[in-house]
Design a protein around this motif. Sequence first.
Motif, PDB file in Angstrom:
ATOM      1  N   ALA A 183       0.828  -1.210   0.000  1.00 26.31           N
ATOM      2  CA  ALA A 183       0.000   0.000   0.000  1.00 26.31           C
ATOM      3  C   ALA A 183       0.861   1.258   0.000  1.00 26.31           C
ATOM      4  O   ALA A 183       0.466   2.294  -0.531  1.00 26.31           O
ATOM      5  N   ILE A 184       2.054   1.168   0.581  1.00 26.63           N
ATOM      6  CA  ILE A 184       2.940   2.321   0.714  1.00 26.63           C
ATOM      7  C   ILE A 184       3.799   2.474  -0.540  1.00 26.63           C
ATOM      8  O   ILE A 184       4.498   1.542  -0.948  1.00 26.63           O
ATOM      9  N   VAL A 185       3.706   3.633  -1.137  1.00 25.48           N
ATOM     10  CA  VAL A 185       4.524   3.948  -2.305  1.00 25.48           C
ATOM     11  C   VAL A 185       5.762   4.710  -1.835  1.00 25.48           C
ATOM     12  O   VAL A 185       5.655   5.838  -1.351  1.00 25.48           O
ATOM     13  N   VAL A 186       6.912   4.087  -1.954  1.00 25.12           N
ATOM     14  CA  VAL A 186       8.167   4.721  -1.544  1.00 25.12           C
ATOM     15  C   VAL A 186       8.761   5.453  -2.745  1.00 25.12           C
ATOM     16  O   VAL A 186       8.938   4.848  -3.799  1.00 25.12           O
ATOM     17  N   PRO A 187       9.035   6.746  -2.613  1.00 24.37           N
ATOM     18  CA  PRO A 187       9.614   7.492  -3.734  1.00 24.37           C
ATOM     19  C   PRO A 187      10.939   6.878  -4.182  1.00 24.37           C
ATOM     20  O   PRO A 187      11.627   6.217  -3.398  1.00 24.37           O
ATOM     21  N   PRO A 188      11.297   7.072  -5.443  1.00 20.92           N
ATOM     22  CA  PRO A 188      12.580   6.553  -5.926  1.00 20.92           C
ATOM     23  C   PRO A 188      13.743   7.086  -5.096  1.00 20.92           C
ATOM     24  O   PRO A 188      13.775   8.261  -4.721  1.00 20.92           O
ATOM     25  N   ILE A 189      14.682   6.215  -4.801  1.00 19.35           N
ATOM     26  CA  ILE A 189      15.859   6.587  -4.015  1.00 19.35           C
ATOM     27  C   ILE A 189      17.059   6.674  -4.946  1.00 19.35           C
ATOM     28  O   ILE A 189      17.459   5.683  -5.569  1.00 19.35           O
ATOM     29  N   ASN A 190      17.615   7.886  -5.058  1.00 19.58           N
ATOM     30  CA  ASN A 190      18.725   8.113  -5.978  1.00 19.58           C
ATOM     31  C   ASN A 190      20.095   7.903  -5.338  1.00 19.58           C
ATOM     32  O   ASN A 190      21.110   7.875  -6.024  1.00 19.58           O
ATOM     33  N   TYR A 235      20.420  10.237   5.969  1.00 19.74           N
ATOM     34  CA  TYR A 235      21.115   9.531   4.898  1.00 19.74           C
ATOM     35  C   TYR A 235      21.303  10.502   3.737  1.00 19.74           C
ATOM     36  O   TYR A 235      20.350  11.206   3.368  1.00 19.74           O
ATOM     37  N   PRO A 236      22.471  10.567   3.149  1.00 21.06           N
ATOM     38  CA  PRO A 236      22.688  11.486   2.021  1.00 21.06           C
ATOM     39  C   PRO A 236      21.708  11.218   0.880  1.00 21.06           C
ATOM     40  O   PRO A 236      21.508  10.077   0.469  1.00 21.06           O
ATOM     41  N   ASP A 237      21.063  12.282   0.430  1.00 20.75           N
ATOM     42  CA  ASP A 237      20.158  12.229  -0.728  1.00 20.75           C
ATOM     43  C   ASP A 237      18.901  11.388  -0.488  1.00 20.75           C
ATOM     44  O   ASP A 237      18.213  10.989  -1.443  1.00 20.75           O
TER      45      ASP A 237
END
Length: 207
Positions: A57-64, A107-109
């Motif tokens: 159910a949880i949409v995690v934004p893209p992690i760059n 965490y960086p970025d």
Amino acid sequence: MRTRSSLEYTIPRRRNRRRSRQQQEAIPIVDKFSIQMADDRPMAEQLQAPTGGFESAIVVPPINAQNFELKSSLINLVQNRIFRGGNDEEPHAHIRHFESITNNQRYPDVPNTTIKLLLLHFSLDGVAKTWLDKEPPNSILTWDDLVSKFINFFFPPSKTTNLRNEITNFRQIAQESFSEAWERFKELLRKCPHHGFSLMHPISHIL
């Protein structure tokens, strides 16, 4: 007066009509069956359980960020206080405790809200875990959205009404000191942060 030959003539006609009606009634049954069997996949494939529709159910934004990984020590810290959704548990208190742990994680970025979205399910079990699993896939897009749905499910309006009534009708108990009554009242306010009362509300009942 009918003759024997006339009787023999009428019997086949009656049987033909009966057979004709049976044939007419059988037509829609065959058509319905053919519609149900329109799926021409092999039966073994049709009986297989679906493999889609099980997204979180949880949409995690893209992690760059490169080499990003949640530390096991952080996960263990979150799991030290599990919320199971019992009637005696306080969802507001759980969120406050969870945020006290995760607000300082850097965490960086990687936005802090993304870390929270990744971690919250580790702090749930029992009814609370089932609640999250039953939410529609990809229906929770932000941390604020997750908190709102969590609080509203485990703190329904009926619970708000009951606590507001307790606050409204607050009274100092016999043999209870002012400080004890004051702490008990503040505990009621803490359990219902959206109470809408001021701290001065119960003074007349305590003095």
